[in-house]
Design a protein around this motif. Structure first.
Motif, short mmCIF file in Angstrom:
data_model
loop_
_atom_site.label_atom_id
_atom_site.label_comp_id
_atom_site.label_asym_id
_atom_site.label_seq_id
_atom_site.Cartn_x
_atom_site.Cartn_y
_atom_site.Cartn_z
N GLY A 215 0.85 -1.23 0.16
CA GLY A 215 0.13 0.04 -0.11
C GLY A 215 0.74 1.47 -0.11
N SER A 259 -6.09 2.06 -1.61
CA SER A 259 -5.30 1.08 -0.73
C SER A 259 -5.95 1.43 0.79
N SER A 269 -3.92 -3.31 -1.35
CA SER A 269 -4.55 -2.35 -2.24
C SER A 269 -5.49 -3.19 -3.09
#
Length: 296
Positions: A215, A259, A269
């Motif tokens: 992320g 995310s 994500s």
């Protein structure tokens, strides 16, 4: 005057600052360094009886962090290291580190020398260290790089006709010599990790979108584009007895829409499918043979 000198080398590639500003960060776990020498085994120790090993681990972690290319995950004991390697084989735990670094200090010593003249006395304290590093690819469990580094540090203090610095025990030399030894090899370790393409994994599917590991802490953001690959077949090399993974095959492209997650280990994500057919994997619920890389 009290002076400190240390010897270290940095590779030409890092000196030239060829790294781009936009990049995807690798996750690196640093295991505890072991102290294979007799030095520090009976004094100057921490609760794990290894202060020298902890110093080396902290120094290396700081050098990797300073490059802004890696997310550092501390793995202080053997049980955690073994767990890290086992994570690489299960799709549900693909948020494990990409690389694991383990090390040892094979040489560490100190000595004092004095030069006495008619009107002067100079005391020199010298420390030397040799550090060994092993870099492990968590996804395969194989050692992909190994190197050793050496460092020397010393300090001097002198008096003339009784006037000058009195040299006590210089504990800072321990840090300085370990820093020099690790600097001697750090850039090559960094380059080996950066040479391997950034990779992440497909964890699951949700309402037509794919959930992938990673992320914002790895610089994945809305609009990030990735190509999904099916892992190549593993074949055994009869000469070495080791398995070789053939190149993967591209099966589609995805684009991140959002995310979520609080830590590098928990971040995921959500990505929409731009091209390709993933119905076979969605139906089976098995995404373990897939991985993603940044689209070229």
């Amino acid at each position: 005057a009290n002076t400190v000198h240390n010897k270290s080398t940095v590779s030409k590639t890092l000196q030239q600052e060829v790294l781009s500003k936009k990049y995807l960060k690798r996750k690196v776990a640093v295991g505890r360094f072991t102290n294979e020498t007799k030095y520090g085994q009976s004094f100057f120790v921490d609760k794990n009886n290894d202060r020298i090993g902890k110093q080396a681990m902290d120094i290396l972690s700081a050098k990797l962090f300073d490059t802004e290319r890696f997310i550092m995950l501390e793995r202080a004991d053997l049980a955690q290291i073994e767990k890290e390697l086992s994570m690489g084989g299960t799709s549900s735990m693909q948020n494990a580190a990409d690389f694991l670094i383990v090390g040892s200090i094979s040489e560490f010593g100190r000595k004092n020398t004095s030069n006495v003249g008619v009107f002067s006395r100079v005391k020199k304290q010298e420390a030397n260290a040799t550090v060994h590093i092993r870099l492990i690819d968590v996804s395969s469990g194989q050692i992909i790089y190994s190197e050793s580094g050496k460092g020397v540090a010393f300090s001097e203090a002198g008096t003339v006709m009784g006037v000058g610095d009195k040299a006590g025990y210089d504990s800072s030399l321990n840090d300085k010599v370990l820093d020099a030894a690790i600097t001697d090899l750090a850039s090559n370790v960094i380059e080996n990790m950066l040479d391997k393409p950034w990779r992440s994994y497909v964890l699951s599917e949700d309402e037509g979108n794919l959930i992938i590991s990673g992320g914002k802490s790895q610089n994945i953001s809305q609009g990030s584009k990735f190509t999904v690959y099916k892992s190549g077949k593993k074949v055994k090399n009869p000469q070495t007895g080791m398995y070789i993974t053939l190149p993967g095959k591209s099966i589609g492209d995805i684009e991140v829409v959002m995310s979520t997650g609080d830590t590098p280990q928990s971040e995921v994500s959500i990505a929409e499918v731009v091209s390709g057919d993933f119905s076979k994997y969605v139906t089976s619920g098995d995404f373990s043979s897939l991985y993603i890389q940044e689209s070229k």
